[in-house]
Enzyme design. Structure first.
Site, mmCIF file in Angstrom:
data_model
loop_
_atom_site.group_PDB
_atom_site.id
_atom_site.type_symbol
_atom_site.label_atom_id
_atom_site.label_comp_id
_atom_site.label_asym_id
_atom_site.label_seq_id
_atom_site.Cartn_x
_atom_site.Cartn_y
_atom_site.Cartn_z
ATOM 1 N N HIS A 270 65.070 43.553 17.577
ATOM 2 C CA HIS A 270 64.002 42.949 18.390
ATOM 3 C C HIS A 270 63.799 43.691 19.722
ATOM 4 O O HIS A 270 64.212 43.254 20.786
ATOM 5 C CB HIS A 270 64.160 41.440 18.581
ATOM 6 C CG HIS A 270 65.509 40.911 18.948
ATOM 7 N ND1 HIS A 270 66.246 41.380 20.006
ATOM 8 C CD2 HIS A 270 66.235 39.901 18.408
ATOM 9 C CE1 HIS A 270 67.358 40.699 20.108
ATOM 10 N NE2 HIS A 270 67.381 39.795 19.142
ATOM 11 N N ASP B 221 62.093 36.748 13.026
ATOM 12 C CA ASP B 221 63.180 36.081 13.753
ATOM 13 C C ASP B 221 63.064 34.573 13.560
ATOM 14 O O ASP B 221 63.365 33.786 14.459
ATOM 15 C CB ASP B 221 63.166 36.447 15.232
ATOM 16 C CG ASP B 221 64.491 36.147 15.937
ATOM 17 O OD1 ASP B 221 65.525 36.088 15.242
ATOM 18 O OD2 ASP B 221 64.490 35.956 17.165
ATOM 19 N N GLU C 21 73.878 39.316 12.973
ATOM 20 C CA GLU C 21 73.447 39.547 14.352
ATOM 21 C C GLU C 21 74.512 38.975 15.284
ATOM 22 O O GLU C 21 74.464 37.833 15.707
ATOM 23 C CB GLU C 21 72.093 38.889 14.611
ATOM 24 C CG GLU C 21 71.519 39.249 15.974
ATOM 25 C CD GLU C 21 70.220 38.529 16.278
ATOM 26 O OE1 GLU C 21 69.738 38.663 17.415
ATOM 27 O OE2 GLU C 21 69.705 37.815 15.403
#
Length: 370
Positions: free
Chosen positions: A205, A264, A119
């Site tokens: 997300h 997450d 990420e």
């Protein structure tokens, strides 16, 4: 890989519930579901498919950025297994090049590990969230080469922003089997669609750290909901996305690409940590939230089962639908056909679900791991 016959009051195979039934496992895979439970090991609770979490930053007191090693991964995976998660994409947040290289090299055959999720660091500083703006940068040839090498070792998700990566680079990543996910971006609808044309297949997300949906500028959120090529992850912890927005997204998403839940999760899961450091900055744990000193959310303080329980209880989603969002949906998002369900031929990855929607035990490949 184990063999066994496991009985429960109810078994959910990913499609239908079987009452008073037994799950037969041969060589670590599901051989079938049989009525009754003679000679079976009885499990107190319901047998359901193991949860698959595509965004796990840490667990068990370990943050992957701070321990990019096989040992760190093993601790993280074991921590999440205690909560019914049988497969994780261990996630590295934006960091220095040498940390990214170490993380890619650390991915090994660890029980419960599915692959690597990078990420960043190729994001948009305007939508950095908790990522360190000093470490965000454009993708260069050596960055691309590192990700392509990592993809030869196993599944890779790469969250990137169009602002920092070219269409050609996305095409190269997609051609190598990397799951390209758009996120931490201020891009507009047309740009998001262009990157989907180039090979992007996921959005990281949904709603968080991206251009919002407005009536004349749908942005990345609009692209995620309207483009059936894109799968979208959602953090359902009651803080990252308000419940009404969760309901709207679940109703609005156009397929075949759907929505899946992610945790997450940070290092706090399965630990009594009150805080930790990320890129030299202190993260505070309080009231179910993880934040920087300025209040910016810094990952989530949940395991994936907590997200399942939230969408079931707070949103009123049927339990089977809530479970699919955390099992079959992420498996499909990764192009996997033998995970996320308990139909014949599937991996025997499952958990014993309690009526309180918690994990009473976890099995990977037919063997109990938690």
């Amino acid at each position: 890989m184990g063999d066994g016959l496991f009985h429960a009051e109810r078994i959910f195979d990913g499609t239908v519930w079987h009452e008073d039934a037994s799950l037969r496992v041969v060589a670590g895979r599901v051989a079938g579901i049989e009525p009754g439970g003679k000679a079976a090991e009885h499990l107190p609770g319901w047998i359901v498919p193991g949860l698959i979490d595509l965004q796990v930053n840490g667990g068990g007191g370990v943050l992957f950025n701070n321990a990019p090693s096989a040992e760190g991964i093993a601790t993280i995976a074991a921590a999440h297994a205690r909560f019914g998660t049988t497969a994780i994409m261990v996630t590295l947040i934006t960091d220095r090049p040498e940390v990214t290289a170490a993380a890619a090299a650390a991915v090994d055959a660890v029980p419960g590990l599915l692959g690597l999720h990078l990420e960043g660091p190729h994001l948009d500083r305007a939508r950095k969230g908790t990522h360190d703006a000093r470490l965000i940068r454009r993708m260069e040839a050596e960055d691309l080469a590192l990700i392509l090498r990592a993809a030869q070792r196993g599944p890779v998700i790469c969250t990137l922003a169009p602002e920092s990566v070219t269409l050609t680079q996305v095409g190269e990543l997609a051609a190598a089997g990397v799951v390209v996910s758009l996120g931490h971006s201020d891009c507009d609808l047309a740009t998001a669609r262009a990157y989907a044309d180039a090979g992007a297949r996921m959005v990281t997300h949904l709603f968080n750290a991206m251009s919002p949906l407005t009536h004349r500028a749908p942005g990345l959120v609009g692209a995620a909901l309207d483009d059936g090529r894109l799968w979208a992850g959602l953090i359902a912890d009651g803080f990252h996305v308000e419940d009404t927005a969760l309901r709207v997204a679940l109703r609005a998403k156009q397929g075949p690409g759907g929505i899946f839940l992610v945790s997450d999760a940070m290092s706090t899961i399965g630990s009594d940590e009150t805080g930790f450091t990320l890129n030299g900055r202190q993260i505070f744990r309080a009231g179910g939230r993880l934040t920087l000193a300025d209040g910016t959310l810094a990952g989530a303080d949940i395991a994936l089962i907590d997200a399942v329980r939230h969408v079931h209880r707070a949103l009123g989603l049927p339990l089977d639908a809530a479970l699919r969002l955390a099992s079959e949906a992420p498996a499909k998002a990764m192009g996997l056909t033998d995970r996320g369900h308990l139909r014949p031929g599937a991996r025997a990855d499952f958990l014993c679900l309690t009526p309180e929607i918690t994990a009473g035990g976890t099995w990977i490949g037919g063997g109990r791991v938690a």
